[in-house]
Design an enzyme around this catalytic site. Structure first.
Site, short mmCIF file in Angstrom:
data_model
loop_
_atom_site.label_atom_id
_atom_site.label_comp_id
_atom_site.label_asym_id
_atom_site.label_seq_id
_atom_site.Cartn_x
_atom_site.Cartn_y
_atom_site.Cartn_z
N ASN A 7 1.01 -1.19 0.02
CA ASN A 7 0.06 -0.04 -0.20
C ASN A 7 0.96 1.27 -0.13
OD1 ASN A 7 -1.87 2.27 0.49
ND2 ASN A 7 -2.65 1.37 2.52
N LYS A 45 0.02 4.12 -0.24
CA LYS A 45 -0.55 5.37 0.30
C LYS A 45 -0.11 6.63 -0.46
CE LYS A 45 -0.38 3.22 4.75
NZ LYS A 45 -0.07 3.23 6.19
N HIS A 49 -9.57 1.33 4.83
CA HIS A 49 -8.46 1.56 5.38
C HIS A 49 -8.50 2.43 6.55
CE1 HIS A 49 -4.25 2.51 6.62
NE2 HIS A 49 -3.76 1.58 5.72
N GLU A 98 -7.06 4.87 7.83
CA GLU A 98 -6.64 6.20 7.57
C GLU A 98 -7.85 6.85 6.86
OE1 GLU A 98 -2.85 5.42 5.72
OE2 GLU A 98 -2.07 4.89 7.40
N GLU A 111 -5.81 -4.74 10.47
CA GLU A 111 -4.67 -3.74 10.75
C GLU A 111 -4.97 -3.08 12.12
OE1 GLU A 111 -2.56 -2.56 6.61
OE2 GLU A 111 -4.15 -1.22 7.10
N GLY A 161 2.58 2.14 10.86
CA GLY A 161 3.52 3.11 10.73
C GLY A 161 4.08 3.63 12.07
N SER A 200 3.14 -2.28 10.49
CA SER A 200 4.72 -2.41 10.83
C SER A 200 5.24 -3.60 10.36
CB SER A 200 5.16 -2.02 12.15
OG SER A 200 4.73 -0.70 12.35
P1 13P Z 1 2.76 0.20 7.76
O1 13P Z 1 3.43 -0.97 7.21
O2 13P Z 1 3.87 1.51 7.13
O3 13P Z 1 2.80 0.23 9.22
O4 13P Z 1 1.45 0.39 7.07
C1 13P Z 1 0.46 -0.70 7.20
C2 13P Z 1 -0.64 -0.44 6.61
O5 13P Z 1 -1.13 0.79 6.86
C3 13P Z 1 -0.93 -0.79 5.16
O6 13P Z 1 -1.91 -0.73 4.72
#
Ligand code: 13P
Length: 246
Positions: free
Chosen positions: A9, A11, A93, A95, A164, A170, A208
């Site tokens: 992903n 982002k 997601h 976010e 997740e 992150g 992560s």
């Molecule tokens: P990270 O791997 O950067 O923690 O992000 C996970 C994520 O949100 C994947 O969709």
């Protein structure tokens, strides 16, 4: 037997120049025993399709409108994603739930719209740190998944689920393999009760995931691969994570 799936992903990252290097680096790492896909910002879909068309590597988007078409400025419809060869669309997601106030029902409607056009939704669920500490993890993830199961009905077996935990995204703070497995098992039981097809539904872990922790996570019986943020932007790291998937 579920084949492992590892999805990057990206982002809100990338440029045409850096993407080209990343895509060719990932293609050069073939073959992969797992399925690999990248979910990229909409404007880059054409470039990914150009780079990877004809290979077994797959791509997708990070969102999908719940609407088929109409006066919805800024939205991108599933049929459009399909035209660009998208195999997957991430929906729900954390976010987007957090910053765009997406409800469980909107996420479910997006998943349905994607499936209707042959794009497999990767439905994200996960609890916040406060919810985990309050002992509400099970209730939260079940509620999020339940909306999708009910909306998809007999097609629920077609989705991919991603667990997740928000506190692991992150932050460098990964769920332990046991913590993740416990939630994955709950989700699979819920899918089984609702659809009867849980054995073939892939449940990915995200939060992560790095080359040094991927193998232990992917060794868990109900973890069928990963949804990778930061580490998917580095070809060597992403390839190492894919290799850890077998
Ligand atoms: P990270 O791997 O950067 O923690 O992000 C996970 C994520 O949100 C994947 O969709």
């Amino acid at each position: 037997m579920r084949r492992k799936l590892v999805v990057g992903n990206w982002k809100l990252h990338g440029s045409r120049a850096t993407n080209a290097a990343l895509l060719s680096g990932l293609a050069a790492g073939r073959p992969y025993a797992c399925e690999m896909a990248v979910c990229v910002p909409f404007p880059y879909l054409h470039d990914v399709a150009d780079a990877w068309r004809g290979s077994e590597l797959m791509w997708g988007a990070q969102d999908c409108s719940a609407h088929e078409q109409g006066a919805y400025t800024g939205e991108v419809a599933a049929a459009m994603l399909s035209e660009f060869g998208c195999r997957y669309a991430i929906v729900g997601h954390s976010e987007r739930r957090q910053f765009h106030h997406e409800s469980d029902q909107l996420v479910a409607d997006k998943a349905k719209a994607a499936l209707a056009k042959g794009v497999t939704p990767i439905v994200c669920v996960g609890e916040s740190l406060a919810q985990r500490e309050a002992g509400a993890t099970e209730e939260v993830v079940k509620r999020q998944l339940s909306a999708v199961i009910h909306t998809l009905g007999h097609c629920a077996g077609e989705m991919v689920v991603a667990y997740e935990p928000v506190w692991a995204i992150g932050t460098g703070r990964t769920a332990s393999p046991e913590q993740a497995q416990a939630v994955h098992a709950l989700l699979r039981a819920q899918l089984q009760a609702a659809s009867g097809h849980a054995e073939r539904i892939r449940i990915l872990y995200g939060g992560s995931v790095k080359p040094d922790n991927a193998q232990a996570l992917f060794a868990q019986p109900d973890i069928d691969g990963g949804l990778i943020g930061g580490a998917s932007l580095n070809a060597d790291h992403f390839i190492a994570i894919c290799r850890a998937a077998g």
